[in-house]
Design an enzyme around this catalytic site. Structure first.
Site, PDB file in Angstrom:
ATOM      1  CG  ASP A 175      -1.844   1.104   1.371  1.00 49.81           C
ATOM      2  OD1 ASP A 175      -3.055   0.872   1.223  1.00 49.81           O
ATOM      3  OD2 ASP A 175      -1.393   2.238   1.625  1.00 49.81           O
ATOM      4  CG  ASN A 183      -4.741  11.772  -4.535  1.00 51.34           C
ATOM      5  OD1 ASN A 183      -4.211  11.775  -5.637  1.00 51.34           O
ATOM      6  ND2 ASN A 183      -5.457  10.757  -4.097  1.00 51.34           N
ATOM      7  CG  HIS A 188      -7.690  12.486  -8.098  1.00 52.54           C
ATOM      8  ND1 HIS A 188      -7.900  11.655  -9.170  1.00 52.54           N
ATOM      9  CD2 HIS A 188      -8.143  11.820  -7.021  1.00 52.54           C
ATOM     10  CE1 HIS A 188      -8.463  10.544  -8.740  1.00 52.54           C
ATOM     11  NE2 HIS A 188      -8.628  10.624  -7.442  1.00 52.54           N
ATOM     12  CG  ASP A 192      -5.355   9.209 -11.480  1.00 56.15           C
ATOM     13  OD1 ASP A 192      -5.595   8.742 -10.343  1.00 56.15           O
ATOM     14  OD2 ASP A 192      -6.238   9.640 -12.245  1.00 56.15           O
ATOM     15  CD  GLU A 218      -3.897   3.826  -0.740  1.00 53.61           C
ATOM     16  OE1 GLU A 218      -4.813   2.979  -0.562  1.00 53.61           O
ATOM     17  OE2 GLU A 218      -3.048   4.113   0.119  1.00 53.61           O
TER      18      GLU A 218
HETATM   19  P1  GH3 Z   1      -1.390   5.202   4.733  1.00 51.83           P
HETATM   20  O1  GH3 Z   1       0.083   5.453   4.690  1.00 51.83           O
HETATM   21  O2  GH3 Z   1      -1.866   4.878   6.103  1.00 51.83           O
HETATM   22  O3  GH3 Z   1      -1.780   4.137   3.736  1.00 51.83           O
HETATM   23  O4  GH3 Z   1      -2.111   6.565   4.312  1.00 51.83           O
HETATM   24  P2  GH3 Z   1      -2.861   6.902   2.968  1.00 51.83           P
HETATM   25  O5  GH3 Z   1      -3.017   8.368   2.902  1.00 51.83           O
HETATM   26  O6  GH3 Z   1      -2.125   6.267   1.819  1.00 51.83           O
HETATM   27  O7  GH3 Z   1      -4.221   6.127   3.127  1.00 51.83           O
HETATM   28  P3  GH3 Z   1      -5.726   6.564   2.968  1.00 51.83           P
HETATM   29  O8  GH3 Z   1      -6.471   5.266   2.898  1.00 51.83           O
HETATM   30  O9  GH3 Z   1      -6.105   7.541   4.008  1.00 51.83           O
HETATM   31  O10 GH3 Z   1      -5.804   7.319   1.590  1.00 51.83           O
HETATM   32  C1  GH3 Z   1      -5.776   6.653   0.377  1.00 51.83           C
HETATM   33  C2  GH3 Z   1      -6.072   7.654  -0.702  1.00 51.83           C
HETATM   34  O11 GH3 Z   1      -5.939   7.058  -1.997  1.00 51.83           O
HETATM   35  C3  GH3 Z   1      -7.493   8.184  -0.680  1.00 51.83           C
HETATM   36  C4  GH3 Z   1      -7.969   8.110  -2.106  1.00 51.83           C
HETATM   37  O12 GH3 Z   1      -8.469   9.332  -2.554  1.00 51.83           O
HETATM   38  C5  GH3 Z   1      -6.724   7.794  -2.880  1.00 51.83           C
HETATM   39  N1  GH3 Z   1      -7.010   7.028  -4.088  1.00 51.83           N
HETATM   40  C6  GH3 Z   1      -7.621   5.825  -4.179  1.00 51.83           C
HETATM   41  N2  GH3 Z   1      -7.727   5.443  -5.471  1.00 51.83           N
HETATM   42  C7  GH3 Z   1      -7.171   6.445  -6.222  1.00 51.83           C
HETATM   43  C8  GH3 Z   1      -6.982   6.657  -7.625  1.00 51.83           C
HETATM   44  O13 GH3 Z   1      -7.355   5.824  -8.477  1.00 51.83           O
HETATM   45  N3  GH3 Z   1      -6.358   7.802  -8.012  1.00 51.83           N
HETATM   46  C9  GH3 Z   1      -5.918   8.735  -7.113  1.00 51.83           C
HETATM   47  N4  GH3 Z   1      -5.305   9.818  -7.556  1.00 51.83           N
HETATM   48  N5  GH3 Z   1      -6.122   8.576  -5.784  1.00 51.83           N
HETATM   49  C10 GH3 Z   1      -6.726   7.448  -5.342  1.00 51.83           C
HETATM   50 MG    MG Z   2      -1.972   4.184   1.673  1.00 54.96          MG
HETATM   51 MG    MG Z   3      -5.030   2.059   1.505  1.00 55.63          MG
END
Ligand code: GH3
Ligand code: MG
Ligand code: MG
Length: 306
Positions: A175, A183, A188, A192, A218
């Site tokens: 992850d 982001n 955003h 990506d 992610e």
């Molecule tokens: P941690 O180190 O604990 O994993 O923190 P984190 O910020 O990575 O985890 P969190 O689950 O809070 O945030 C994940 C983010 O990933 C939120 C979401 O908007 C973003 N995300 C998920 N799918 C996509 C995508 O396809 N594109 C983009 N740009 N962002 C995405």
């Molecule tokens: Mg994460």
């Molecule tokens: Mg995650």
């Protein structure tokens, strides 16, 4: 999966005049149109309405369109819905901000109805084709890796095989660290790009026989047939190092990216079911997060008694 006969557009605009105008134009194109005058609780609203495309105003009294867009993109249930901003703001800065937040398009008011219709159809077509591709080819649209559904099937097949031949099977779950911050800071669309690069890094280092998939958001997963946890941890470590060294640049500034890894294998967890294997890797992934991120943790027999 959206079916062609249920195309639905959501218009969020505090001006009823604009709502009516867009509504009239879109209905004649065969779209069902739903209107909201505020972007308050838009994520929850979208979970109920399930629109195919959202036309979003920016200047609204309670919640701005930018804030609403960000909330929609941050939630996995709404992040795939294409958003078109419709705004009186004509500046490049606003347009760039809107697109960086993950919107597919930006149209300025007063708008040309024919153009808006064409843009909505285009957004809808792209979404529809991506969904079709994901379903048929079992490929994730953003990264080109296998998708979650494909992983679910393959893990069962590989587990069956390992069980039959008394072989081993390992998985790596990883992850991206603090990805929300990427982001939030760089937009955003740059997020990506980061995901696509991270995916490519994992694919590059894995063997041909390994199954590399996007588990969601992610988070990624790799199936390593006939490998033990030790081999898997070497691969995880290689990928971890390669992600750390990726040269990702935004506006001339290098953006450091890291990821945390959890590894498990049938030798420790057994062949009973795939869920145990994934859960064990997930536990290790969270222990890697707790331990400070950017590291690999491996499930051991002691931590996972049979
Ligand atoms: P941690 O180190 O604990 O994993 O923190 P984190 O910020 O990575 O985890 P969190 O689950 O809070 O945030 C994940 C983010 O990933 C939120 C979401 O908007 C973003 N995300 C998920 N799918 C996509 C995508 O396809 N594109 C983009 N740009 N962002 C995405
Ligand atoms: Mg994460
Ligand atoms: Mg995650």
């Amino acid at each position: 999966m959206t079916s062609r006969d249920k195309r639905k557009i959501l218009i969020v605009d505090d001006s009823v005049v604009i709502q009516r105008l867009v509504q009239a134009r879109m209905r004649s194109d065969g779209f069902e149109v739903v209107c909201l005058t505020s972007a308050q609780d838009l994520v929850a609203q979208c979970q109920t309405i399930v629109p195919d495309v959202i036309i979003l105003d920016i200047d609204m009294p309670d919640v701005t369109g930018f804030e609403a867009c960000k909330a929609l993109k941050d939630d996995s249930t709404t992040s795939q819905i294409p958003i078109i901003f419709l705004s009186v703001k004509t500046g490049t800065e606003e347009k760039v901000r809107g697109l960086d937040l993950g919107a597919v398009d930006y149209v300025t008011k007063p708008f040309d109805p024919v153009e808006l219709r064409a843009r909505v159809r285009s957004a809808y077509r792209t979404k529809y084709l991506l969904e079709l591709l994901e379903q048929k080819a079992r490929v994730d649209g953003l990264t080109g890796l296998y998708n979650r559904a494909f992983f679910n099937d393959r893990i069962e097949e590989e587990l069956d095989r390992a069980r039959r031949y008394n072989g081993t099977l390992a998985i790596i779950l990883f992850d991206v660290d603090r990805f929300k911050r990427v982001n939030d800071t760089y937009g955003h669309s740059f997020g990506d790009v980061v995901l696509a690069e991270v995916a490519e890094t994992a694919r590059f280092h894995a063997r041909q026989s390994d199954v590399v998939a996007r588990y969601g958001g992610e988070e990624f997963v790799i199936i390593l047939p006939e490998q033990n946890a030790e081999n898997a941890s070497y691969l995880a470590e290689r990928i971890r190092g390669a992600i750390e060294e990726l040269h990702l640049v935004h506006n001339g500034e290098r953006v450091p990216v890291t990821a945390s890894f959890g590894v498990s294998s049938t030798a420790e967890i057994g062949y009973e079911n795939s869920k145990d294997l994934v859960d064990a890797a997930d536990k290790m992934l969270y222990s890697a997060k707790d331990g400070g991120r950017n590291q690999v943790r491996v499930a051991s027999k002691m931590l996972c008694p049979a």
